[in-house]
Write a protein that holds these residues in place. Structure first.
Motif, PDB file in Angstrom:
ATOM      1  N   VAL A 157      -8.817   1.352  16.584  1.00 53.10           N
ATOM      2  CA  VAL A 157      -7.671   0.617  16.059  1.00 53.10           C
ATOM      3  C   VAL A 157      -6.608   1.637  15.664  1.00 53.10           C
ATOM      4  O   VAL A 157      -6.911   2.603  14.955  1.00 53.10           O
ATOM      5  CB  VAL A 157      -8.060  -0.255  14.847  1.00 53.10           C
ATOM      6  N   GLU A 158      -5.400   1.435  16.113  1.00 49.03           N
ATOM      7  CA  GLU A 158      -4.283   2.315  15.769  1.00 49.03           C
ATOM      8  C   GLU A 158      -3.282   1.526  14.929  1.00 49.03           C
ATOM      9  O   GLU A 158      -2.774   0.498  15.371  1.00 49.03           O
ATOM     10  CB  GLU A 158      -3.601   2.840  17.041  1.00 49.03           C
ATOM     11  N   THR A 159      -3.016   2.009  13.733  1.00 50.68           N
ATOM     12  CA  THR A 159      -2.091   1.317  12.839  1.00 50.68           C
ATOM     13  C   THR A 159      -1.483   2.334  11.875  1.00 50.68           C
ATOM     14  O   THR A 159      -2.158   3.294  11.473  1.00 50.68           O
ATOM     15  CB  THR A 159      -2.811   0.212  12.052  1.00 50.68           C
ATOM     16  N   PRO A 160      -0.230   2.162  11.497  1.00 56.69           N
ATOM     17  CA  PRO A 160       0.361   3.098  10.542  1.00 56.69           C
ATOM     18  C   PRO A 160       0.038   2.783   9.095  1.00 56.69           C
ATOM     19  O   PRO A 160       0.232   3.622   8.215  1.00 56.69           O
ATOM     20  CB  PRO A 160       1.866   2.951  10.811  1.00 56.69           C
ATOM     21  N   HIS A 161      -0.444   1.571   8.815  1.00 58.58           N
ATOM     22  CA  HIS A 161      -0.637   1.198   7.415  1.00 58.58           C
ATOM     23  C   HIS A 161      -1.702   0.111   7.306  1.00 58.58           C
ATOM     24  O   HIS A 161      -1.670  -0.883   8.039  1.00 58.58           O
ATOM     25  CB  HIS A 161       0.685   0.678   6.817  1.00 58.58           C
ATOM     26  N   ILE A 162      -2.655   0.316   6.419  1.00 63.14           N
ATOM     27  CA  ILE A 162      -3.678  -0.683   6.097  1.00 63.14           C
ATOM     28  C   ILE A 162      -3.679  -0.865   4.593  1.00 63.14           C
ATOM     29  O   ILE A 162      -3.837   0.117   3.850  1.00 63.14           O
ATOM     30  CB  ILE A 162      -5.086  -0.264   6.583  1.00 63.14           C
ATOM     31  N   ARG A 163      -3.541  -2.082   4.135  1.00 63.07           N
ATOM     32  CA  ARG A 163      -3.574  -2.337   2.702  1.00 63.07           C
ATOM     33  C   ARG A 163      -4.150  -3.716   2.452  1.00 63.07           C
ATOM     34  O   ARG A 163      -4.111  -4.605   3.307  1.00 63.07           O
ATOM     35  CB  ARG A 163      -2.173  -2.248   2.099  1.00 63.07           C
ATOM     36  N   ALA A 164      -4.676  -3.882   1.249  1.00 67.28           N
ATOM     37  CA  ALA A 164      -5.243  -5.162   0.850  1.00 67.28           C
ATOM     38  C   ALA A 164      -4.203  -5.978   0.100  1.00 67.28           C
ATOM     39  O   ALA A 164      -3.122  -5.491  -0.252  1.00 67.28           O
ATOM     40  CB  ALA A 164      -6.478  -4.939  -0.024  1.00 67.28           C
ATOM     41  N   GLU A 165      -4.547  -7.232  -0.135  1.00 70.24           N
ATOM     42  CA  GLU A 165      -3.674  -8.107  -0.909  1.00 70.24           C
ATOM     43  C   GLU A 165      -3.614  -7.628  -2.360  1.00 70.24           C
ATOM     44  O   GLU A 165      -4.533  -6.946  -2.837  1.00 70.24           O
ATOM     45  CB  GLU A 165      -4.193  -9.548  -0.851  1.00 70.24           C
ATOM     46  N   PRO A 166      -2.570  -7.955  -3.086  1.00 75.17           N
ATOM     47  CA  PRO A 166      -2.524  -7.606  -4.514  1.00 75.17           C
ATOM     48  C   PRO A 166      -3.725  -8.166  -5.265  1.00 75.17           C
ATOM     49  O   PRO A 166      -4.133  -9.311  -5.048  1.00 75.17           O
ATOM     50  CB  PRO A 166      -1.207  -8.238  -4.988  1.00 75.17           C
ATOM     51  N   SER A 167      -4.307  -7.336  -6.113  1.00 69.69           N
ATOM     52  CA  SER A 167      -5.489  -7.688  -6.918  1.00 69.69           C
ATOM     53  C   SER A 167      -6.731  -7.910  -6.072  1.00 69.69           C
ATOM     54  O   SER A 167      -7.685  -8.554  -6.518  1.00 69.69           O
ATOM     55  CB  SER A 167      -5.225  -8.938  -7.786  1.00 69.69           C
ATOM     56  N   GLN A 168      -6.738  -7.393  -4.844  1.00 68.14           N
ATOM     57  CA  GLN A 168      -7.894  -7.520  -3.973  1.00 68.14           C
ATOM     58  C   GLN A 168      -8.347  -6.134  -3.533  1.00 68.14           C
ATOM     59  O   GLN A 168      -7.562  -5.177  -3.515  1.00 68.14           O
ATOM     60  CB  GLN A 168      -7.570  -8.380  -2.740  1.00 68.14           C
ATOM     61  N   ASP A 169      -9.631  -6.012  -3.195  1.00 67.38           N
ATOM     62  CA  ASP A 169     -10.202  -4.743  -2.765  1.00 67.38           C
ATOM     63  C   ASP A 169     -10.035  -4.583  -1.254  1.00 67.38           C
ATOM     64  O   ASP A 169     -10.072  -5.561  -0.497  1.00 67.38           O
ATOM     65  CB  ASP A 169     -11.685  -4.668  -3.123  1.00 67.38           C
TER      66      ASP A 169
END
Length: 337
Positions: free
Chosen positions: A210-222
């Motif tokens: 998987v190629e992606t510049p950014h991975i993040r979770a939802e606010p208040s989520q792990d």
């Protein structure tokens, strides 16, 4: 007397005719006497007082058959006219069209529920402005697109188990602006939305890289990156940054955790750095190292300060601190590691 007078008169007429004929005989092509006598005898034949009349027309069984066929034709015409009127009444034929089918300047307009038993070939289908367009089938709904040669170029099938699309390129565009939200072809799949959200309990499963510049979770989520049965590799030519702005960063493994830098250094910058569960080696004043390791409570109950030692192979262990260095390369920790 009258009859004799009539006969004399006829004889005189005969003699006069004979004289005239005798004069005409001398001319070429004149009639002979025998021909004249025969001609005069036919005209002098007595006529009957009551002439016979022969009937002309159709009589008997022929006449009855003709009347029967005329009657049958009349009944057929009446039944045909009645059936035509009944069909016009049932199908609701009007000047504008037939029932719910209205013929307008722009095309054909259907109102209500319509059923097509055979293929439908149209250029454009749209519903009314205040109602949706519903396509319904007992099995599936298939939409085909063909070129000018009749070859199939695209197909959309809506079935009971799946929705299938067969085409060279599949695109989903936004209603405003026409932005491509999703596109797929043989080479790649492009998601053009501002954010991709996966709400499944099992997350997203990728069979390959998987190629992606950014991975993040939802606010208040792990955020959890997991490979249940294989390894997890994160690579970037210019660095991998892992940042927890308001929480902890934990790296847990079952066997070994390797931190390796081929050309640079490993830099740990924090107010407190803790290394837990390090083995503790014993220290004696003699030249030989202690043969067994023990915990601080057993070997030196009052020992509270330890020295961090590094074996030649890079293993760390604790040694009771003294006036000088208590680290020994021949310690049993280093020998048995």
């Amino acid at each position: 007397m009258d009859r004799s007078a009539n006969l004399d008169t006829e004889e005189l007429k005969m003699d006069e005719k004979w004289i005239i004929i005798s004069e005409e005989v001398r001319r070429p092509g004149a009639m002979t006497r025998e021909q004249y006598i025969l001609a005069t005898q036919q005209n002098s034949l007595p006529r009957t007082e009551h002439p016979q009349f022969y009937p002309v027309g159709i009589y008997g069984w022929r006449k009855r058959c003709l009347y029967f066929f005329v009657l049958l034709l009349l009944v057929t015409m009446i039944v045909n006219l009645a059936m035509t009127i009944w069909i016009l009444k049932v199908m609701n034929f009007t000047v504008d069209g037939m029932g719910n089918l209205k013929v307008t300047k722009k095309g054909i307009r259907l109102e209500g529920i319509s059923e097509f038993l055979l293929p439908l070939y149209v250029k454009e289908i749209h519903s009314r402005k205040d109602s949706p367009l519903v396509l319904q089938s007992d099995r599936n709904v298939t939409v085909n697109a063909r070129n000018h040669m009749g070859q199939l170029t695209g197909q959309l099938t809506v079935g009971a188990d799946a929705v299938e699309a067969q085409c060279k390129r599949f695109e989903v565009r936004a209603s405003e602006g026409g932005k491509v939200l999703f596109s797929a072809d043989e080479d790649e799949i492009v998601i053009g939305a501002d954010r991709l959200k996966v709400t499944g309990t099992e997350g997203a499963v990728f069979g390959h890289s998987v190629e992606t510049p950014h991975i993040r979770a939802e606010p208040s989520q792990d955020l959890k990156l997991e490979s249940p049965t294989r390894s997890l590799v994160m690579e970037a030519p210019r660095g991998v940054h892992v940042n927890a702005a308001a929480g902890d960063l934990k790296a847990t493994c079952r066997k070994e955790l390797h931190l390796q830098s081929t050309e640079g250094e490993i830099f740990l910058n924090a107010d407190t750095i803790r290394l837990g569960n390090l083995p503790v080696g014993s220290f004696s004043s003699s030249s030989s190292s202690s043969s067994s390791s023990s915990s601080p409570s057993s070997s030196a109950p009052r020992q509270t300060i330890y020295e961090l030692c590094v074996c030649p192979n890079g293993k760390l262990y604790l040694s009771p601190a003294g006036a000088g260095s208590t680290c020994q390369s021949s310690s049993n920790i280093c020998l048995w590691s």
